[in-house]
Motif scaffolding. Structure first.
Motif, PDB file in Angstrom:
ATOM      1  N   ILE A   1     -18.546 -42.147   0.070  1.00 18.33           N
ATOM      2  CA  ILE A   1     -18.156 -42.577   1.402  1.00 18.33           C
ATOM      3  C   ILE A   1     -16.700 -42.188   1.641  1.00 18.33           C
ATOM      4  CG2 ILE A   1     -17.870 -44.581   2.909  1.00 18.33           C
ATOM      5  CD1 ILE A   1     -20.055 -45.928   1.039  1.00 18.33           C
ATOM      6  N   LYS A   2     -16.463 -41.539   2.767  1.00 18.07           N
ATOM      7  CA  LYS A   2     -15.091 -41.163   3.134  1.00 18.07           C
ATOM      8  C   LYS A   2     -14.348 -42.401   3.620  1.00 18.07           C
ATOM      9  CE  LYS A   2     -16.496 -36.617   4.765  1.00 18.07           C
ATOM     10  NZ  LYS A   2     -16.514 -35.706   5.915  1.00 18.07           N
ATOM     11  N   GLU A   3     -13.047 -42.330   3.569  1.00 20.59           N
ATOM     12  CA  GLU A   3     -12.226 -43.458   4.027  1.00 20.59           C
ATOM     13  C   GLU A   3     -12.519 -43.789   5.486  1.00 20.59           C
ATOM     14  OE1 GLU A   3      -7.649 -45.036   3.795  1.00 20.59           O
ATOM     15  OE2 GLU A   3      -8.087 -42.972   3.274  1.00 20.59           O
ATOM     16  N   THR A   4     -12.872 -42.772   6.267  1.00 18.42           N
ATOM     17  CA  THR A   4     -13.177 -42.970   7.682  1.00 18.42           C
ATOM     18  C   THR A   4     -14.559 -43.576   7.904  1.00 18.42           C
ATOM     19  OG1 THR A   4     -14.013 -40.710   7.808  1.00 18.42           O
ATOM     20  CG2 THR A   4     -11.697 -41.062   8.406  1.00 18.42           C
ATOM     21  N   GLY A   5     -15.347 -43.693   6.828  1.00 16.74           N
ATOM     22  CA  GLY A   5     -16.649 -44.323   6.922  1.00 16.74           C
ATOM     23  C   GLY A   5     -17.827 -43.383   6.862  1.00 16.74           C
ATOM     24  N   GLY A   6     -17.621 -42.097   7.090  1.00 22.38           N
ATOM     25  CA  GLY A   6     -18.722 -41.145   7.010  1.00 22.38           C
ATOM     26  C   GLY A   6     -19.076 -40.824   5.567  1.00 22.38           C
ATOM     27  N   LYS A   7     -20.225 -40.199   5.382  1.00 26.11           N
ATOM     28  CA  LYS A   7     -20.659 -39.822   4.039  1.00 26.11           C
ATOM     29  C   LYS A   7     -20.199 -38.410   3.719  1.00 26.11           C
ATOM     30  CE  LYS A   7     -24.611 -42.796   3.506  1.00 26.11           C
ATOM     31  NZ  LYS A   7     -26.038 -42.904   3.287  1.00 26.11           N
ATOM     32  N   SER A   8     -19.957 -38.189   2.446  1.00 27.45           N
ATOM     33  CA  SER A   8     -19.607 -36.871   1.949  1.00 27.45           C
ATOM     34  C   SER A   8     -20.794 -36.365   1.141  1.00 27.45           C
ATOM     35  CB  SER A   8     -18.370 -36.966   1.064  1.00 27.45           C
ATOM     36  OG  SER A   8     -18.224 -35.801   0.307  1.00 27.45           O
ATOM     37  N   THR A   9     -21.356 -35.246   1.516  1.00 28.40           N
ATOM     38  CA  THR A   9     -22.457 -34.691   0.734  1.00 28.40           C
ATOM     39  C   THR A   9     -21.885 -34.078  -0.532  1.00 28.40           C
ATOM     40  OG1 THR A   9     -23.664 -34.239   2.755  1.00 28.40           O
ATOM     41  CG2 THR A   9     -24.393 -33.083   0.780  1.00 28.40           C
ATOM     42  N   SER A  10     -22.276 -34.626  -1.670  1.00 29.37           N
ATOM     43  CA  SER A  10     -21.736 -34.173  -2.946  1.00 29.37           C
ATOM     44  C   SER A  10     -22.211 -32.775  -3.284  1.00 29.37           C
ATOM     45  CB  SER A  10     -22.170 -35.113  -4.071  1.00 29.37           C
ATOM     46  OG  SER A  10     -21.335 -36.206  -4.153  1.00 29.37           O
ATOM     47  N   THR A  11     -21.286 -32.018  -3.839  1.00 27.97           N
ATOM     48  CA  THR A  11     -21.622 -30.690  -4.342  1.00 27.97           C
ATOM     49  C   THR A  11     -21.769 -30.728  -5.854  1.00 27.97           C
ATOM     50  OG1 THR A  11     -19.284 -30.143  -4.501  1.00 27.97           O
ATOM     51  CG2 THR A  11     -20.429 -29.516  -2.460  1.00 27.97           C
ATOM     52  N   PHE A  12     -21.700 -31.917  -6.432  1.00 32.43           N
ATOM     53  CA  PHE A  12     -21.821 -32.071  -7.883  1.00 32.43           C
ATOM     54  C   PHE A  12     -22.613 -33.334  -8.195  1.00 32.43           C
ATOM     55  CE2 PHE A  12     -17.872 -34.001  -6.440  1.00 32.43           C
ATOM     56  CZ  PHE A  12     -17.956 -35.282  -6.958  1.00 32.43           C
ATOM     57  N   HIS A  13     -23.149 -33.376  -9.392  1.00 32.61           N
ATOM     58  CA  HIS A  13     -23.832 -34.576  -9.855  1.00 32.61           C
ATOM     59  C   HIS A  13     -22.814 -35.515 -10.485  1.00 32.61           C
ATOM     60  CE1 HIS A  13     -27.995 -33.484  -9.091  1.00 32.61           C
ATOM     61  NE2 HIS A  13     -27.640 -32.255  -9.401  1.00 32.61           N
ATOM     62  N   THR A  14     -23.160 -36.782 -10.503  1.00 27.55           N
ATOM     63  CA  THR A  14     -22.263 -37.817 -10.985  1.00 27.55           C
ATOM     64  C   THR A  14     -22.920 -38.553 -12.141  1.00 27.55           C
ATOM     65  OG1 THR A  14     -21.514 -38.080  -8.717  1.00 27.55           O
ATOM     66  CG2 THR A  14     -20.930 -39.822 -10.231  1.00 27.55           C
ATOM     67  N   LEU A  15     -22.091 -39.023 -13.047  1.00 32.05           N
ATOM     68  CA  LEU A  15     -22.576 -39.869 -14.129  1.00 32.05           C
ATOM     69  C   LEU A  15     -21.564 -40.972 -14.360  1.00 32.05           C
ATOM     70  CD1 LEU A  15     -20.647 -38.841 -16.624  1.00 32.05           C
ATOM     71  CD2 LEU A  15     -22.374 -37.080 -16.801  1.00 32.05           C
ATOM     72  N   ILE A  16     -21.901 -41.876 -15.248  1.00 32.10           N
ATOM     73  CA  ILE A  16     -21.026 -43.001 -15.545  1.00 32.10           C
ATOM     74  C   ILE A  16     -20.612 -42.878 -17.003  1.00 32.10           C
ATOM     75  CG2 ILE A  16     -20.773 -45.511 -15.481  1.00 32.10           C
ATOM     76  CD1 ILE A  16     -21.639 -44.111 -12.757  1.00 32.10           C
ATOM     77  N   VAL A  17     -19.316 -42.770 -17.232  1.00 31.59           N
ATOM     78  CA  VAL A  17     -18.795 -42.722 -18.590  1.00 31.59           C
ATOM     79  C   VAL A  17     -18.326 -44.123 -18.950  1.00 31.59           C
ATOM     80  CG1 VAL A  17     -17.022 -41.762 -20.117  1.00 31.59           C
ATOM     81  CG2 VAL A  17     -18.106 -40.304 -18.399  1.00 31.59           C
ATOM     82  N   CYS A  18     -18.843 -44.619 -20.067  1.00 28.47           N
ATOM     83  CA  CYS A  18     -18.515 -45.964 -20.537  1.00 28.47           C
ATOM     84  C   CYS A  18     -17.856 -45.872 -21.909  1.00 28.47           C
ATOM     85  CB  CYS A  18     -19.779 -46.807 -20.662  1.00 28.47           C
ATOM     86  SG  CYS A  18     -20.772 -46.889 -19.163  1.00 28.47           S
ATOM     87  N   TRP A  19     -17.031 -46.843 -22.191  1.00 28.78           N
ATOM     88  CA  TRP A  19     -16.401 -46.915 -23.509  1.00 28.78           C
ATOM     89  C   TRP A  19     -16.295 -48.368 -23.930  1.00 28.78           C
ATOM     90  CZ3 TRP A  19     -11.077 -48.076 -25.144  1.00 28.78           C
ATOM     91  CH2 TRP A  19     -10.828 -47.702 -26.470  1.00 28.78           C
ATOM     92  N   LYS A  20     -16.755 -48.612 -25.144  1.00 34.79           N
ATOM     93  CA  LYS A  20     -16.720 -49.946 -25.759  1.00 34.79           C
ATOM     94  C   LYS A  20     -17.507 -50.991 -24.980  1.00 34.79           C
ATOM     95  CE  LYS A  20     -12.806 -49.745 -28.768  1.00 34.79           C
ATOM     96  NZ  LYS A  20     -11.692 -50.494 -29.310  1.00 34.79           N
TER      97      LYS A  20
END
Length: 159
Positions: free
Chosen positions: A130-149
């Motif tokens: 979500i952009k600061e202005t409220g619109g959506k940004s179509t991602s050009t990349f995939h996302t993951l969640i990096v966790c530690w401990k």
């Protein structure tokens, strides 16, 4: 955080935090470390609070402060390495929304080889931030969640 670039101002939609809900420790104080004084940037902290977590979202400089027991956040894309360096230095458990390209970086490969506490959560679909202005940004990349401990059941989790 004076190094913050304008294109770093994208926020995580609610469905991502809902997917991660079962993996976030509910007995810890969460520091949503990358909110500022805009309503859009405070949204993640509010969502985490709505899910029942105790959240600190104070907008103070991440590199000069240390709050809570765990960091759960979507950190600025341009500062992902510096953010993880600081969290490792602080020995602060974390759950960070990051682009999957991080898996191909030398620094991340080196960390993951020597630290079995690094865990990855793969989201079920691509995230439109979500952009600061409220619109959506179509991602050009995939996302993951990096966790530690976080002591998750597996080092790699597919949602």
């Amino acid at each position: 955080m004076s190094k913050l670039k304008k294109n770093d101002e994208y926020y995580t939609p609610k469905w991502v935090w809902e997917c991660l809900f079962p993996y976030i420790p509910n007995d810890k104080v969460i520091w949503e470390a990358f909110c500022n004084n805009t309503e859009a940037s405070r949204k993640s902290g509010k969502i985490l609070e709505e899910l029942g977590f105790n959240v600190i979202c104070n907008g103070e400089d991440f590199f000069k402060n240390d709050y809570g027991d765990i960091v759960v956040s979507n950190c600025p894309y341009s500062m992902k390495r510096e953010v993880m360096d600081r969290l490792f230095f602080l020995k602060k458990p974390f759950m960070l929304v990051l682009p999957n390209i991080i898996l191909n970086t030398k620094y991340f490969i080196d960390w993951a080889k020597k630290d079995s506490a690094i865990q990855i959560i793969i989201l079920p679909r691509r995230v439109d931030f979500i952009k600061e202005t409220g619109g959506k940004s179509t991602s050009t990349f995939h996302t993951l969640i990096v966790c530690w401990k976080l002591n998750l059941k597996d080092r790699l989790i597919f949602l």
